[in-house]
Design an enzyme around this catalytic site. Sequence first.
Site, PDB file in Angstrom:
ATOM      1  N   CYS A  61      63.837 -48.023 -21.959  1.00 54.07           N
ATOM      2  CA  CYS A  61      62.485 -47.449 -21.949  1.00 54.07           C
ATOM      3  C   CYS A  61      61.610 -48.314 -21.040  1.00 54.07           C
ATOM      4  CB  CYS A  61      61.925 -47.457 -23.370  1.00 54.07           C
ATOM      5  SG  CYS A  61      61.886 -49.121 -24.059  1.00 54.07           S
ATOM      6  N   GLU A 180      59.071 -56.656 -34.889  1.00 53.74           N
ATOM      7  CA  GLU A 180      57.840 -55.941 -34.510  1.00 53.74           C
ATOM      8  C   GLU A 180      56.957 -55.706 -35.740  1.00 53.74           C
ATOM      9  OE1 GLU A 180      58.247 -52.170 -32.316  1.00 53.74           O
ATOM     10  OE2 GLU A 180      56.446 -51.528 -33.382  1.00 53.74           O
TER      11      GLU A 180
HETATM   12  S1  SF4 Z   1      57.403 -49.781 -28.049  1.00 52.94           S
HETATM   13 FE1  SF4 Z   1      59.513 -50.510 -27.955  1.00 52.94          FE
HETATM   14  S2  SF4 Z   1      60.756 -48.631 -27.683  1.00 52.94           S
HETATM   15 FE2  SF4 Z   1      58.635 -48.097 -27.188  1.00 52.94          FE
HETATM   16  S3  SF4 Z   1      58.428 -48.327 -24.972  1.00 52.94           S
HETATM   17 FE3  SF4 Z   1      57.798 -50.263 -25.911  1.00 52.94          FE
HETATM   18  S4  SF4 Z   1      59.643 -51.532 -25.971  1.00 52.94           S
HETATM   19 FE4  SF4 Z   1      60.305 -49.401 -25.640  1.00 52.94          FE
END
Ligand code: SF4
Length: 403
Positions: A61, A180
Amino acid sequence: MYRLAQSQPLIFRKGLDMKEAVAGDLAAAYHSRLVDEVRTAGYRHDKGRLTVHLAREFGFCYGVDRAVDYAYQAVARFPGRNVFLTGEIIHNPHVNDRLRSNGIRFLSDPEERGRDLGPDDVVILPAFGVTVAEMKRLSDLGCTLVDTTCGSVLTVWKNVVRYAQDGYTAVIHGKVKHEETRATASQALKYPNGRYLVVLDREEAAIVCDYIRRGGNRAAFLSRFANATSPGFDPDLDLQRIGCANQTTMLMSESLEIERMFREAFGDRYGEAALAQHFRAFDTICSATQERQDAVISLLDSQPVDLMIVVGGYNSSNTCNLARICASRVRTFHIADPNCLVSADRVRHRPVGPPSTAPPSEVVTENWLPTEGRVTVRLTAGASTPNNIVGQVIETLERFTGV
Ligand code: SF4
């Protein structure tokens, strides 16, 4: 390009100006010509009796892309200095191992734990961020910090801080042990009255909703959520006003359902007219997670399929959720990499269902691939899986179905 405060550590947030210098290394490490060809051919690959359909959104991503890029840039930008990561930069063992072989040291590795850090050290913060306390500790030590925290995570933090500021408890749909979620929860404590509560799934959300509607056994509630609440949490006081937030990689449908459950509970408790004074919500599933989940649903809807392969780290939240979506519809194997495809008869894979923070486990399934006739495989990969791994999975499938 970056923020530099006098007599404070350097904190790079927007790039290290070495992008071009590392572009070749990144391509060599993670690119796959085969995956590019499959994309160009309409996300379909035919060879012999094998047909592979690839999801239209899969793999790295924007947040992971950027974090890995920054890590490579950090090594190029600070030659001769120790460059550390606080832990895994993302949840993919191949990417982390490549960073190790590129000279980056992991403070979570046994030999680095407890290491004294100082102003000469460069520390990279991962895409999912670190807690407020960890950020302060590293800043106080004077380290040069390369902050790769994803913008989508920062958006969640901003909302959680606003909840705390306005006296709302942040109720976070996430995994309490996930980096996270721990980092997001810590944001709620930036204000003295800030509170948080983490709920894993609908079952836990239902317990909280019951308490919102009718109250209940305070001690039993606190015991159930002992590791998932802020210090001094009091459900009788702290569940009067809540704001919903999410770990960005949760299952979109589940997050929306949990938000609806809370909305209804507050409507029942205080009446619709007073809802806004007690309940807030905003969409914090990141667009990359949502696109990958939507793409896999559309892949499953498109045609009949023999089996589904989901590629990604066993501790990757978004990969585990892609596997959950697939397993509810079709025979699904969540594999970490092509080595899990041991032979045409045998596959090693992670059971679908347990959260990504559960201890890693693998099972072996025999006779997983049809031995004759056409084989149609659908394939996707989590947001932390590089294209070269996806390409190697396709090549392995070609080998096992060759005549
Ligand atoms: S929040 Fe996590 S999954 Fe979403 S774009 Fe950012 S790094 Fe990627």
